[in-house]
Design an enzyme around this catalytic site. Structure first.
Site, PDB file in Angstrom:
ATOM      1  N   HIS A  32      11.499   4.462  13.471  1.00  0.00           N
ATOM      2  CA  HIS A  32      12.550   4.760  12.488  1.00  0.00           C
ATOM      3  C   HIS A  32      12.520   6.260  12.179  1.00  0.00           C
ATOM      4  CE1 HIS A  32      15.127   3.500   9.055  1.00  0.00           C
ATOM      5  NE2 HIS A  32      14.478   4.425   8.357  1.00  0.00           N
ATOM      6  N   ASP A  34      13.997   9.115   9.807  1.00  0.00           N
ATOM      7  CA  ASP A  34      14.692   9.423   8.553  1.00  0.00           C
ATOM      8  C   ASP A  34      15.202  10.846   8.600  1.00  0.00           C
ATOM      9  OD1 ASP A  34      14.415   7.012   6.968  1.00  0.00           O
ATOM     10  OD2 ASP A  34      12.264   7.409   7.030  1.00  0.00           O
ATOM     11  N   MET A  36      17.164  13.717   6.977  1.00  0.00           N
ATOM     12  CA  MET A  36      17.583  14.109   5.616  1.00  0.00           C
ATOM     13  C   MET A  36      18.009  15.567   5.609  1.00  0.00           C
ATOM     14  SD  MET A  36      14.417  12.512   3.498  1.00  0.00           S
ATOM     15  CE  MET A  36      13.859  10.833   3.752  1.00  0.00           C
ATOM     16  N   HIS A  65      18.182   6.839  10.849  1.00  0.00           N
ATOM     17  CA  HIS A  65      18.726   6.553   9.515  1.00  0.00           C
ATOM     18  C   HIS A  65      19.185   7.896   8.947  1.00  0.00           C
ATOM     19  CE1 HIS A  65      17.668   5.266   5.105  1.00  0.00           C
ATOM     20  NE2 HIS A  65      18.951   5.464   5.284  1.00  0.00           N
ATOM     21  N   MET A  67      20.518  10.292   6.361  1.00  0.00           N
ATOM     22  CA  MET A  67      20.710  10.544   4.937  1.00  0.00           C
ATOM     23  C   MET A  67      21.261  11.962   4.829  1.00  0.00           C
ATOM     24  SD  MET A  67      17.255   8.657   3.694  1.00  0.00           S
ATOM     25  CE  MET A  67      16.621   8.680   5.359  1.00  0.00           C
ATOM     26  N   ASP A 174      14.424  -1.302   4.016  1.00  0.00           N
ATOM     27  CA  ASP A 174      13.752  -0.007   4.138  1.00  0.00           C
ATOM     28  C   ASP A 174      13.295   0.479   2.772  1.00  0.00           C
ATOM     29  OD1 ASP A 174      12.945   2.514   4.905  1.00  0.00           O
ATOM     30  OD2 ASP A 174      14.950   3.248   5.395  1.00  0.00           O
TER      31      ASP A 174
END
Ligand code: DX5
Ligand code: ZN
Length: 215
Positions: A32, A34, A36, A65, A67, A174
């Protein structure tokens, strides 16, 4: 118990020892990522150069993912890096349906991520187009936060929506996932569990991954 996939979130790994860290989570099903931007969430994580290295070092499918306030700008970059799953927060995009199609056109699975306060009813018109829904069980931005249990009610409602329409949509949860809440999440029907601090904060990553599977 139904089968679950474990997505190891590299946000909590030791980036100075990336090769060793990734080898140590090779029993997970997904990695995964992230991503950002410091705008949508008050934190910056990592971008293209690091993801390129991660994709060289690991055989696990990459689950991105986003963000970020401009998820559309990252579709081609991430698809070119071999990312398999791409989720974004729907409030960042005016044209959600079009973005989902663009993600799929680039050969990736498309997911929408919902923050703890966003109800699953906001997915009514897009659910049949999605491959998965990512339910946040913490507020996005940081690993190591406490699990917010109200996600269980959202899992139940979402499960019913999926069942009613007989859709192949998977549910990913999550944030704050540990061996303590994993069994209840799996029983509730979650298909993918994301974990950063529980895995990378333990002594034996493979044992932590097994623990999340309930083994
Ligand atoms: C939070 C991220 C999560 C985070 C999970 O914004 O989306 O993926 O890495 O971290 P833990 O498992 O420590 O809550
Ligand atoms: Zn995440």
């Amino acid at each position: 118990m139904p089968e679950v996939q474990i997505a190891a979130s590299v946000l909590s790994c030791d980036f100075g020892n990336l090769e060793r860290e990734l080898a140590a989570v090779s029993t997970a099903d997904l990695l995964h990522l992230d991503i950002m931007d410091g705008h949508y969430v008050p934190n910056l994580s990592f971008g293209q150069p690091l993801i390129a290295r991660i994709s060289e070092l690991s055989d696990l499918p990459l689950d991105a993912h986003l963000m970020v306030t401009n998820p559309a700008d990252h579709i081609d970059i991430l698809a070119d890096l071999g990312v398999k799953m791409f989720s974004f927060h729907q409030e960042c995009e005016h044209h959600v349906h079009r973005l989902v199609q663009r993600i799929k056109d680039r050969g990736m699975q498309a997911g929408i991520a919902l923050n703890p306060a966003v109800p699953v009813s906001t997915l009514d018109c897009i659910l049949p187009d999605l491959d998965y829904v990512l339910l946040m069980s913490v507020n996005p931005g940081f690993s190591g936060q406490k699990f917010i249990p109200s996600v269980f009610a959202k899992i139940k409602t979402l499960k019913e929506m999926i069942k009613r329409q007989d859709l192949p949509v998977r549910i990913e949860v999550d944030g704050g996932v540990t061996a303590e809440n994993a069994a209840a999440l799996i029983s509730a029907g979650v298909n993918i569990l994301v974990s950063a601090s529980y895995i990378f904060g333990s002594k034996n990553y493979a044992a932590a991954i097994s623990g999340l599977r309930g083994l």
